[in-house]
Each structure stands twice: as C-alpha cells, then as structure tokens.
Design a protein around this motif. Sequence first.
Motif, PDB file in Angstrom:
ATOM      1  N   ALA A 132       0.826  -1.211   0.000  1.00  0.00           N
ATOM      2  CA  ALA A 132       0.000   0.000   0.000  1.00  0.00           C
ATOM      3  C   ALA A 132       0.861   1.261   0.000  1.00  0.00           C
ATOM      4  N   ASP A 133       0.297   2.325  -0.567  1.00  0.00           N
ATOM      5  CA  ASP A 133       1.015   3.599  -0.622  1.00  0.00           C
ATOM      6  C   ASP A 133       1.201   4.207   0.761  1.00  0.00           C
ATOM      7  N   ASN A 134       0.271   3.918   1.665  1.00  0.00           N
ATOM      8  CA  ASN A 134       0.366   4.455   3.019  1.00  0.00           C
ATOM      9  C   ASN A 134      -0.423   3.550   3.977  1.00  0.00           C
ATOM     10  N   LYS A 135      -0.261   3.800   5.276  1.00  0.00           N
ATOM     11  CA  LYS A 135      -0.907   2.953   6.279  1.00  0.00           C
ATOM     12  C   LYS A 135      -2.430   3.066   6.224  1.00  0.00           C
ATOM     13  N   GLU A 136      -2.935   4.269   5.899  1.00  0.00           N
ATOM     14  CA  GLU A 136      -4.380   4.465   5.834  1.00  0.00           C
ATOM     15  C   GLU A 136      -4.998   3.574   4.764  1.00  0.00           C
ATOM     16  N   GLU A 137      -4.337   3.518   3.589  1.00  0.00           N
ATOM     17  CA  GLU A 137      -4.848   2.674   2.505  1.00  0.00           C
ATOM     18  C   GLU A 137      -4.776   1.204   2.904  1.00  0.00           C
ATOM     19  N   ALA A 138      -3.692   0.813   3.553  1.00  0.00           N
ATOM     20  CA  ALA A 138      -3.533  -0.586   3.976  1.00  0.00           C
ATOM     21  C   ALA A 138      -4.632  -0.974   4.963  1.00  0.00           C
ATOM     22  N   HIS A 139      -4.889  -0.131   5.947  1.00  0.00           N
ATOM     23  CA  HIS A 139      -5.921  -0.438   6.940  1.00  0.00           C
ATOM     24  C   HIS A 139      -7.317  -0.442   6.303  1.00  0.00           C
ATOM     25  N   HIS A 168      -4.148 -16.160   1.335  1.00  0.00           N
ATOM     26  CA  HIS A 168      -3.031 -17.000   1.762  1.00  0.00           C
ATOM     27  C   HIS A 168      -2.055 -17.216   0.620  1.00  0.00           C
ATOM     28  N   LEU A 169      -2.482 -16.904  -0.607  1.00  0.00           N
ATOM     29  CA  LEU A 169      -1.600 -16.966  -1.767  1.00  0.00           C
ATOM     30  C   LEU A 169      -1.042 -15.570  -2.055  1.00  0.00           C
ATOM     31  N   PRO A 170       0.272 -15.407  -2.062  1.00  0.00           N
ATOM     32  CA  PRO A 170       0.875 -14.090  -2.303  1.00  0.00           C
ATOM     33  C   PRO A 170       0.377 -13.413  -3.574  1.00  0.00           C
ATOM     34  N   LEU A 171       0.210 -14.173  -4.647  1.00  0.00           N
ATOM     35  CA  LEU A 171      -0.261 -13.581  -5.905  1.00  0.00           C
ATOM     36  C   LEU A 171      -1.594 -12.879  -5.706  1.00  0.00           C
ATOM     37  N   ASN A 172      -2.496 -13.507  -4.980  1.00  0.00           N
ATOM     38  CA  ASN A 172      -3.819 -12.919  -4.767  1.00  0.00           C
ATOM     39  C   ASN A 172      -3.743 -11.641  -3.946  1.00  0.00           C
ATOM     40  N   VAL A 173      -2.873 -11.628  -2.927  1.00  0.00           N
ATOM     41  CA  VAL A 173      -2.709 -10.420  -2.112  1.00  0.00           C
ATOM     42  C   VAL A 173      -2.250  -9.251  -2.978  1.00  0.00           C
ATOM     43  N   ILE A 174      -1.289  -9.513  -3.857  1.00  0.00           N
ATOM     44  CA  ILE A 174      -0.743  -8.459  -4.720  1.00  0.00           C
ATOM     45  C   ILE A 174      -1.818  -7.922  -5.659  1.00  0.00           C
ATOM     46  N   ILE A 175      -2.574  -8.820  -6.291  1.00  0.00           N
ATOM     47  CA  ILE A 175      -3.603  -8.390  -7.235  1.00  0.00           C
ATOM     48  C   ILE A 175      -4.711  -7.618  -6.520  1.00  0.00           C
ATOM     49  N   ILE A 176      -5.172  -8.132  -5.383  1.00  0.00           N
ATOM     50  CA  ILE A 176      -6.243  -7.470  -4.633  1.00  0.00           C
ATOM     51  C   ILE A 176      -5.786  -6.096  -4.148  1.00  0.00           C
ATOM     52  N   SER A 177      -4.551  -6.002  -3.676  1.00  0.00           N
ATOM     53  CA  SER A 177      -4.021  -4.717  -3.203  1.00  0.00           C
ATOM     54  C   SER A 177      -3.941  -3.711  -4.349  1.00  0.00           C
ATOM     55  N   TYR A 178      -3.502  -4.177  -5.502  1.00  0.00           N
ATOM     56  CA  TYR A 178      -3.387  -3.282  -6.656  1.00  0.00           C
ATOM     57  C   TYR A 178      -4.762  -2.780  -7.098  1.00  0.00           C
ATOM     58  N   LEU A 179      -5.720  -3.678  -7.208  1.00  0.00           N
ATOM     59  CA  LEU A 179      -7.057  -3.282  -7.649  1.00  0.00           C
ATOM     60  C   LEU A 179      -7.729  -2.363  -6.634  1.00  0.00           C
ATOM     61  N   PHE A 180      -7.458  -2.592  -5.361  1.00  0.00           N
ATOM     62  CA  PHE A 180      -8.025  -1.719  -4.343  1.00  0.00           C
ATOM     63  C   PHE A 180      -7.482  -0.299  -4.493  1.00  0.00           C
ATOM     64  N   ALA A 181      -6.209  -0.194  -4.880  1.00  0.00           N
ATOM     65  CA  ALA A 181      -5.590   1.122  -5.041  1.00  0.00           C
ATOM     66  C   ALA A 181      -6.168   1.881  -6.233  1.00  0.00           C
TER      67      ALA A 181
END
Length: 240
Positions: free
Chosen positions: A58-65, A82-95
């Motif tokens: 995440a770009d900052n803690k607020e976005e991560a939370h 639990h799969l790293p690939l999914n975390v990365i994709i979900i984080s990117y799309l959320f941003a």
Amino acid sequence: SIFKDIVKSSPKYPLLLSTVAVTSRYVSSDDLLRLATSHLEIMEFTDYEVKECILNIADNKEEAHALMETLKSRPSLLSSCHLPLNVIIISYLFAVKRDNLPSTLLEVFKLLILHCIQRHVRNKEPDKDHDDINSLESLPKEQGTSFNSLCELALNGLIRNRIVFTKEELGSTPDHLSLLYRAKGHEESEAGTKYSFFHHTIQELLAAMHMSMMPPELQLDYFHKLFGQPRFNAMIQFYA
C-alpha cells in the motif's frame, strides 16, 4: 507440469531429502503429491504475513488499513489471500478501483483483465473517450473480437498443454489487449517471437470464459472430457 519436468531431469533421485518449490500455482500440488516420497507440506501466508504484505504494498498505512477492513467484509477474498499472488492483485485493484473491489476471486481476476484492457486502449488512443469499456461481456466490437480470439487461444492452449504461442498460432488476432507478453527466455529468432499470457491463471480464466460461450451441448462435451484432470482444475472452478 514443471514439477514433472524437474523430476525427469534427475529420475534417480526424485525430490531427494528436502526440496522447496516456490510457486503461485497451488493447483500443482497434485503433481507434487504423486512425486513426493514421504511428506508434502504446502506453506502459505499466515494472517500476520498477509497484513505485512498489504502494509508493504500500500502507498500508506491508511490505505492498507482500509483494505484490511474491506477484506473483513469479503470473507471469500480474505481467505484467498493465503496466496501471495492474490494479495498483490487485490491490493493493486483496491488502489486503482477502491469503490469497485469485488467480493469473489473470480470477479477480482475479471476486473484485473478488464483493467488491463482499459489501460491498453487508453495508452493506444489517449485522445478518445473509452467509457464504453466497462464489462468483459459487452466490449466494443473491436476489442470484443480480439478478446474472443484470445479466449479461444487460451482454451486451445490448455487442451494442448501449451502456455507459449508463436505469431502463427495467434493467427488473425488484431490486438493482444496487453494480455499477452513476449515469453521470457524466448528471444526473437528465425522461428519468430513467442508469447504467453502474463500469468497462467489469466489463461485459465479466459479458457473458462470461452467454454462458457459455447453451445450448451458442446460445453457439456468439454466438461466431461476435462473434468477430473488435475491440470484443468482451476479452469473448471472458474467455469463453475
């Protein structure tokens, strides 16, 4: 699979002593089970590691939370992290699409593909309005034609156990829509440049979409042929 190729390269000592295989292809665990001589343990992200990964991406803690709170209301997505690939994709799309983050992994990958197409078209024609590209099921004619060709290529590739394609195999596909990239390790030669989908999961989802667009009787025929074969598991899950 690649795991079978690894063992074939040293048939006398398959998975000698302790072997660590790092992969985003969790469905390949079936191949490993057949090859392991004693014990197989699949290690995934813990809850703590999921949080740490999100905080680092995440770009900052607020976005991560904000993402972590959103995931609590989407248990299906949270469990897939639990799969790293999914975390990365979900984080990117959320941003980039915070208000439109889906609630299932299928919709996450579909949104990722749609986002790739939108970005591709904007980069190609920055002066035009592309608001009509808002669904994979109703793409404009130009992009829809290319997308359908890529879906067919994806399914044919899976059936033939292919993840790398030549220009000839791409045929008359007018546009790759940024879903195909030059395959690493395959430099341009007399045989021409070779391409692959930017992740095998994308190929599996596109294959499932192509299968779903077939006439019902043909869908049933493909389903009976492919169901129960481990390498088609992910595609069948997407299709279902």
